[in-house]
Write an enzyme that holds these catalytic residues in place. Structure first.
Site, PDB file in Angstrom:
ATOM      1  N   HIS A  98      14.716  -9.385   4.596  1.00 52.45           N
ATOM      2  CA  HIS A  98      13.722  -9.733   3.577  1.00 52.45           C
ATOM      3  C   HIS A  98      12.506  -8.813   3.751  1.00 52.45           C
ATOM      4  O   HIS A  98      12.178  -8.426   4.877  1.00 52.45           O
ATOM      5  CB  HIS A  98      13.316 -11.202   3.730  1.00 52.45           C
ATOM      6  CG  HIS A  98      12.429 -11.663   2.613  1.00 52.45           C
ATOM      7  ND1 HIS A  98      11.079 -11.428   2.615  1.00 52.45           N
ATOM      8  CD2 HIS A  98      12.707 -12.304   1.457  1.00 52.45           C
ATOM      9  CE1 HIS A  98      10.564 -11.920   1.494  1.00 52.45           C
ATOM     10  NE2 HIS A  98      11.530 -12.450   0.774  1.00 52.45           N
ATOM     11  N   GLU A 100       9.488  -9.358   3.871  1.00 49.03           N
ATOM     12  CA  GLU A 100       8.506  -9.848   4.847  1.00 49.03           C
ATOM     13  C   GLU A 100       8.956  -9.546   6.274  1.00 49.03           C
ATOM     14  O   GLU A 100       8.146  -9.257   7.150  1.00 49.03           O
ATOM     15  CB  GLU A 100       8.252 -11.350   4.620  1.00 49.03           C
ATOM     16  CG  GLU A 100       7.402 -11.590   3.373  1.00 49.03           C
ATOM     17  CD  GLU A 100       7.745 -12.840   2.590  1.00 49.03           C
ATOM     18  OE1 GLU A 100       8.298 -13.797   3.161  1.00 49.03           O
ATOM     19  OE2 GLU A 100       7.454 -12.856   1.368  1.00 49.03           O
ATOM     20  N   GLY A 176       5.981 -13.037  -4.796  1.00 48.15           N
ATOM     21  CA  GLY A 176       4.825 -13.909  -4.607  1.00 48.15           C
ATOM     22  C   GLY A 176       3.587 -13.479  -5.384  1.00 48.15           C
ATOM     23  O   GLY A 176       2.495 -13.966  -5.132  1.00 48.15           O
ATOM     24  N   SER A 216       9.128 -13.409  -7.995  1.00 47.33           N
ATOM     25  CA  SER A 216       8.462 -14.185  -9.050  1.00 47.33           C
ATOM     26  C   SER A 216       9.413 -14.680 -10.139  1.00 47.33           C
ATOM     27  O   SER A 216       9.042 -14.730 -11.319  1.00 47.33           O
ATOM     28  CB  SER A 216       7.298 -13.391  -9.658  1.00 47.33           C
ATOM     29  OG  SER A 216       6.304 -13.138  -8.674  1.00 47.33           O
TER      30      SER A 216
HETATM   31  P1  PGA Z   1       8.872 -15.342  -4.897  1.00 49.59           P
HETATM   32  O1  PGA Z   1       9.613 -14.852  -3.549  1.00 49.59           O
HETATM   33  O2  PGA Z   1       9.923 -15.964  -5.766  1.00 49.59           O
HETATM   34  O3  PGA Z   1       7.842 -16.327  -4.413  1.00 49.59           O
HETATM   35  O4  PGA Z   1       8.263 -14.131  -5.519  1.00 49.59           O
HETATM   36  C1  PGA Z   1      10.886 -14.278  -3.607  1.00 49.59           C
HETATM   37  C2  PGA Z   1      11.361 -13.926  -2.230  1.00 49.59           C
HETATM   38  O5  PGA Z   1      10.540 -13.524  -1.389  1.00 49.59           O
HETATM   39  O6  PGA Z   1      12.564 -14.042  -1.923  1.00 49.59           O
END
Ligand code: PGA
Length: 254
Positions: A98, A100, A176, A216
């Site tokens: 991911h 992150e 996000g 999103s």
């Molecule tokens: P989000 O995150 O839908 O809040 O944009 C998606 C993700 O990180 O998998």
């Protein structure tokens, strides 16, 4: 055979145990609303057990997935989660690489590749994430970045293993932020990924691999994304924390 759509909820580091149970119960109870779409919940590792129990109690076929794992099966790796531990708790999926994990925790393509191989060896289906940053997109490097990530993350996989993998294309600038890629922008990259998979295996294998879009995704933009030929589902962050929104998205992929 058309590819079975797959919508996964990435709860990230949110909720507490009671709320995790409650959300899992609500999704399980209403999963029939998205009949035909594979649903997967990826709660924080500490709540996998509770969520797995809630899904089992509801007799639902909603799948369970981890958000990350180590590539070793056991050992001196303080704080880590091993593939057999995810299996032990009933997981069939695991999100790997991911953005992150890549940007905040230093995961490289080589690390994601080792984890992907370990997941497949353990019998877990990896959801391998790729995606460019805003700077990379604005610099015209989207295709190059995504190509490098796909090649690096999936290096050395046999066609039989590639076929089992789920890819999530998640442009980092859309995660996000409320800024969703347009269906056309997403479709372009999904088509690029599929042709790349064709060159790594064969077009037949590439035609079977599911490619989710993430970033999103909300109930009101899911239908447009779902209408694209190479978008086979969604990896949902924020909107997966509400049963209504998560199921609203899943329904769009029916
Ligand atoms: P989000 O995150 O839908 O809040 O944009 C998606 C993700 O990180 O998998």
């Amino acid at each position: 055979m058309p590819r079975k759509k797959i919508v996964a909820g990435n709860w990230k580091m949110n909720l507490d145990r009671a709320k995790a149970r409650e959300l899992a119960g609500a999704v399980a109870a209403r999963s029939g609303e998205a009949a035909g779409v594979e649903l997967v919940l990826c709660p924080p590792a500490l709540y996998l057990d509770a969520v797995g129990a809630a899904l089992a109690a509801a007799k639902s076929n909603v799948g369970l997935g981890g958000q990350n794992m180590h590539d070793k099966a056991s050992g001196a790796f303080t704080g880590e989660v091993a593939p057999p531990m995810l299996l032990d708790l009933g997981c069939t999926y695991v999100i790997l690489g991911h953005s992150e994990r890549r940007t905040l925790f230093g995961e490289t393509d080589a690390i994601v590749n080792a984890k992907t191989k370990a997941a497949l060896a353990a019998g877990l289906t990896p959801i391998v994430c790729v995606g460019e940053t805003l700077e990379e997109r604005e610099g015209g490097r989207t295709d190059a970045v995504v190509t490098t990530q796909v090649r690096g993350s999936l290096a050395g996989l046999s066609p039989a293993d590639l076929e089992k993998v789920v890819i999530a294309y998640e442009p980092v600038w859309a995660i996000g932020t409320g800024k969703v890629a347009t269906p056309q922008q997403a479709q372009e990259v999904h088509a690029l990924i599929r042709s790349l998979l064709g060159s790594l295996a064969s077009s037949e294998v590439a035609g079977k691999i599911r490619i989710q879009y993430g970033g999103s995704v909300k109930p009101d933009n899911a239908a447009d994304l779902a209408s694209q030929p190479d978008i086979d589902g969604a990896l949902v962050g924020g909107a997966s924390l509400k049963a209504d929104d998560f199921l609203g998205i899943a329904k769009a992929f029916r």
